[in-house]
Design a protein around this motif. Structure first.
Motif, short mmCIF file in Angstrom:
data_model
loop_
_atom_site.label_atom_id
_atom_site.label_comp_id
_atom_site.label_asym_id
_atom_site.label_seq_id
_atom_site.Cartn_x
_atom_site.Cartn_y
_atom_site.Cartn_z
N GLY A 66 0.81 -1.22 0.00
CA GLY A 66 0.00 0.00 0.00
C GLY A 66 0.84 1.26 0.00
O GLY A 66 0.55 2.23 -0.72
N ILE A 67 1.90 1.28 0.81
CA ILE A 67 2.78 2.45 0.85
C ILE A 67 3.42 2.67 -0.53
O ILE A 67 3.49 3.80 -1.02
N ASP A 68 3.87 1.60 -1.14
CA ASP A 68 4.50 1.72 -2.46
C ASP A 68 3.49 2.18 -3.51
O ASP A 68 3.84 2.86 -4.48
N ARG A 69 2.22 1.83 -3.32
CA ARG A 69 1.18 2.30 -4.24
C ARG A 69 1.01 3.82 -4.10
O ARG A 69 0.87 4.54 -5.10
N VAL A 70 1.02 4.30 -2.85
CA VAL A 70 0.97 5.76 -2.62
C VAL A 70 2.18 6.43 -3.25
O VAL A 70 2.07 7.48 -3.90
N ALA A 71 3.35 5.83 -3.08
CA ALA A 71 4.57 6.38 -3.66
C ALA A 71 4.45 6.50 -5.18
O ALA A 71 4.84 7.51 -5.77
N ASP A 72 3.93 5.47 -5.82
CA ASP A 72 3.77 5.50 -7.27
C ASP A 72 2.79 6.58 -7.70
O ASP A 72 2.99 7.23 -8.74
N ASN A 76 16.18 25.04 -4.96
CA ASN A 76 16.69 25.12 -3.59
C ASN A 76 16.08 24.07 -2.67
O ASN A 76 16.37 24.07 -1.47
N VAL A 77 15.21 23.20 -3.20
CA VAL A 77 14.53 22.25 -2.33
C VAL A 77 14.90 20.81 -2.66
O VAL A 77 15.19 20.46 -3.81
N ILE A 78 14.88 19.99 -1.63
CA ILE A 78 14.94 18.55 -1.77
C ILE A 78 13.80 17.99 -0.92
O ILE A 78 13.58 18.44 0.20
N VAL A 79 13.05 17.07 -1.50
CA VAL A 79 11.87 16.51 -0.83
C VAL A 79 12.17 15.07 -0.44
O VAL A 79 12.61 14.27 -1.27
N LEU A 80 11.93 14.73 0.82
CA LEU A 80 12.11 13.37 1.30
C LEU A 80 10.79 12.88 1.89
O LEU A 80 10.26 13.49 2.82
N LEU A 81 10.29 11.79 1.33
CA LEU A 81 9.08 11.15 1.84
C LEU A 81 9.46 9.75 2.31
O LEU A 81 9.89 8.92 1.51
#
Length: 375
Positions: A30-36, A132-137
């Motif tokens: 499920g988490i990987d589905r959200v990631a996709d 200027n941004v890097i996003v980490l989830l």
């Protein structure tokens, strides 16, 4: 704000998709589905996606612009929730009286929407700021970030600012400080015996643990933000046996780094000397989240966020939060950090968890303006 309000329906549509996709911390699929689902949106904004494979939980995601060589702003969020697989089918997304409901709607599916649309706004109005941004989830925040802490710290070290997307408080306040904490397990070994035939031959592990629980609870100093609680105990094999084993599971909360060291030493000292002769004690665990203290760096960043809010008439307040979050990790490294930038809601980790729909546009604009100001 007009740009944000025009996209309210689009925001709510994405929020519904995310909420109706189960992503409990232990449900990797499920988490990987959200990631996709999120990857495509970020790629459409020109972000390069790096997937950090994680066999234990869901994968972690890093997004940056291809020409972003040294981004100085970390935007941090998580894709997991506390709700088990099947919850979304039982309690699907719904709206009522200006609020949205559903598993993880504000913690933090709503934050994913807020962050994404803030970046969409910047892509149209100030694309240079995106460099200027890097996003980490990450995928395991609700578990204490066991597989992502090292990644968070590695990503945070080179930046100047960390903006953490946990939801805002019920009154809209940001989070400027948080308690740190940890978990311990105290394993006690005694000697079994028949409680009727030869009780004098036994050594009760439960009796020893009982002594330790009293001493551990006495370490709490609520006035100064220190809490020690033995939340679960287990032991013994049968009621007619002197128990040869017992375990206590200990939760610790602290306000400062100094308290972290002090409480750890005192718990270790309690574990060293048995109260019941013949028992032995094995202690596991430790402080796994440092406190996020309201230091000068965080105070200065808060002023920047307040200024960004004032630019469109938003009064930004802030509070201390008792619970932990990933904000503690960059803050402990000396990175200026503010948390609670996600949308406003309440009843987190609860069947009544809700999000104030009106806050989506407001928080999107606050995040966008903060990023632009810091850039």
């Amino acid at each position: 704000m007009e740009w944000m309000k025009q996209r309210q329906e689009e925001m709510v549509g994405l929020l519904e998709q995310l909420v109706n996709t189960d992503s409990g911390s232990t449900y990797k699929e499920g988490i990987d589905r959200v990631a996709d689902m999120l990857k495509g949106h970020y790629e459409a904004l020109g972000f390069v996606v790096e997937t950090i494979e994680n066999e234990q939980n869901g994968n972690h995601l890093l997004f940056r612009q291809p020409d972003a060589t040294e981004p100085k702003i970390l935007l941090l969020g998580h894709m997991d929730t506390v709700f088990a697989k099947g919850t979304a089918a039982k309690r699907p997304f719904r709206t009522e009286n200006g609020r949205a409901y559903g598993p993880g709607v504000v913690d933090m599916k709503g934050s994913q929407v807020t962050l994404l649309f803030a970046l969409k706004y910047l892509a149209e109005h100030d694309p240079a700021a995106l460099r200027n941004v890097i996003v980490l989830l990450n995928s395991d925040e609700e578990l204490g970030s066991p597989t992502s802490r090292e990644l968070i710290e590695e990503t945070a070290r080179p930046v100047d600012y960390a903006l953490v997307m946990e939801p805002g408080r019920k009154d809209g306040s940001l989070v400027s400080s948080r308690r740190g904490g940890g978990r311990y397990e105290m394993h006690v070994q005694g000697r079994a015996a028949h409680s009727g035939g030869a009780p004098e031959e036994g050594i009760s592990a439960i009796e020893e643990l009982a002594h330790k629980i009293i001493k551990l609870n006495a370490l709490s100093d609520h006035a100064n933000g220190v809490s020690v609680s033995v939340g679960i105990i287990e032991g013994g094999e049968a009621v007619n046996m002197i128990p040869d084993r017992a375990t206590g599971y200990i939760d610790v909360r602290v306000n400062t780094e100094q308290q972290s060291h002090e409480i750890h030493e005192r718990i270790e000292a309690i574990s060293t000397e048995p109260d019941v002769p013949g028992t032995t004690i094995r202690l596991e665990g430790g402080i796994n989240r440092p406190p996020m203290e309201f230091n000068e760096r965080n105070r200065a960043l808060l002023e920047q966020v307040k200024s960004a809010g004032e630019s469109f008439g938003l009064n930004v307040s802030h509070v201390h939060a008792g619970g932990g979050s990933d904000a503690s990790f960059p803050s402990a490294l000396g990175v200026a950090t503010i948390d609670g930038l996600g949308p406003v809601g309440g009843e987190l980790h609860n069947v009544e968890e809700y999000l104030e729909l009106e806050s989506l546009a407001e928080r999107c604009y606050l995040v966008a303006e903060t990023v632009r100001k810091l850039s």
